[in-house]
Enzyme design. Structure first.
Site, PDB file in Angstrom:
ATOM      1  N   CYS A 133       0.650  -1.245   0.014  1.00 54.35           N
ATOM      2  CA  CYS A 133      -0.060   0.005   0.170  1.00 54.35           C
ATOM      3  C   CYS A 133       1.030   1.318  -0.090  1.00 54.35           C
ATOM      4  O   CYS A 133       1.340   1.534  -0.932  1.00 54.35           O
ATOM      5  CB  CYS A 133      -0.821  -0.052   1.116  1.00 54.35           C
ATOM      6  SG  CYS A 133      -2.234   1.181   1.001  1.00 54.35           S
ATOM      7  N   HIS A 134       0.927   1.836   1.206  1.00 56.44           N
ATOM      8  CA  HIS A 134       1.865   3.188   1.190  1.00 56.44           C
ATOM      9  C   HIS A 134       3.160   2.955   1.522  1.00 56.44           C
ATOM     10  O   HIS A 134       3.992   3.656   1.246  1.00 56.44           O
ATOM     11  CB  HIS A 134       1.175   4.304   2.217  1.00 56.44           C
ATOM     12  CG  HIS A 134       0.086   5.018   1.831  1.00 56.44           C
ATOM     13  ND1 HIS A 134      -1.299   4.686   1.892  1.00 56.44           N
ATOM     14  CD2 HIS A 134       0.079   6.181   1.060  1.00 56.44           C
ATOM     15  CE1 HIS A 134      -2.027   5.434   1.258  1.00 56.44           C
ATOM     16  NE2 HIS A 134      -1.456   6.300   0.647  1.00 56.44           N
ATOM     17  N   GLU A 163      -5.412   7.513  -3.993  1.00 55.16           N
ATOM     18  CA  GLU A 163      -5.163   8.781  -3.188  1.00 55.16           C
ATOM     19  C   GLU A 163      -6.202   9.744  -3.252  1.00 55.16           C
ATOM     20  O   GLU A 163      -6.799  10.540  -2.443  1.00 55.16           O
ATOM     21  CB  GLU A 163      -3.729   9.280  -3.275  1.00 55.16           C
ATOM     22  CG  GLU A 163      -3.262   9.980  -2.421  1.00 55.16           C
ATOM     23  CD  GLU A 163      -2.921   8.966  -0.786  1.00 55.16           C
ATOM     24  OE1 GLU A 163      -3.804   9.281   0.045  1.00 55.16           O
ATOM     25  OE2 GLU A 163      -1.765   8.505  -0.912  1.00 55.16           O
TER      26      GLU A 163
END
Length: 224
Positions: A133-134, A163
């Protein structure tokens, strides 16, 4: 097998005044993928102790079976409450490392020289590195043989459109997709919130929270 799991200690969402942290599914799901296979898991964070859970990840609408299981598991809750400090561990003591996402890592782990050196140490010694993910954003300063670790590699991570959908494009310090492309990564993605992970050599990346289980299983598949 021994796996190191790394979580953020950062709990402030930019200048919004809101809280952030790690995304609960991105810890809980991989944790059980690993422990259900008898893997020895050690959890660390930059500050140690209880890392901040992104409150959004624990919303009623965001519940998953892994999260439900985790919150009813005293042993797992204790592990999370007492994470070791990131600077207290060495890659020599583990077979691989897994970074969970959430927005928090964008601020601390992405810029943490201890984290950068740890990832480089794992990778340089022939061990796989997995992020979801991030968390692929924590690779932004990591080098391998003098070049960005993602250069020329097929990678994925939280996408620009994801985002945008959570309305944090102008809050985060950088966009994961744009940064991985800037560094020479061969960025691939599926539709928003669809599970997707990529294995390219010893680098494993997952796109979003839904990819947590798949990314953890991908890591185990190359460990075996």
């Amino acid at each position: 097998m021994k796996i190191l799991m790394v979580l953020t200690s950062h709990d402030i969402l930019g200048n919004t005044g809101r809280k952030t942290g790690f995304w609960l599914e991105e810890f809980a799901a991989p944790y059980y993928v690993f422990t259900d296979q008898g893997v020895d898991v050690t959890v660390v964070s930059p500050k140690g102790g209880q890392p901040p859970i992104d409150p959004k990840s624990d919303d009623p609408d965001n519940q998953t079976p892994a999260q439900t299981r985790f919150k009813a598991d005293p042993a797992a809750l204790k592990v999370l409450a007492h994470t070791k400090r990131l600077d207290s561990v060495s890659s020599e003591d583990f077979d691989t490392v897994f970074y969970s996402g959430g927005h928090g890592p964008m601020w601390d782990l992405a810029e943490d020289p201890v984290s950068v050196k740890l990832i480089e140490s794992f990778y340089d010694s022939g061990k796989p590195v997995a992020t979801v993910c991030h968390a692929p954003g924590v690779l932004r300063h990591v080098k391998y043989q003098g070049h960005p670790i993602v250069k020329g590699k097929r990678v994925t991570g939280f996408t620009n459109t994801e985002e945008e959908e959570v309305q944090l494009t102008h809050v985060v310090p950088f966009l994961v997709e744009d940064e991985l492309k800037r560094l020479g990564g061969l960025f691939e993605k599926k539709d928003n919130w669809v599970s997707f992970s990529i294995i390219d050599g010893r680098l494993i990346t997952g796109q979003n929270p839904a990819s947590s289980t798949e990314t953890a299983k991908a890591l185990l598949s190359i460990m075996k």
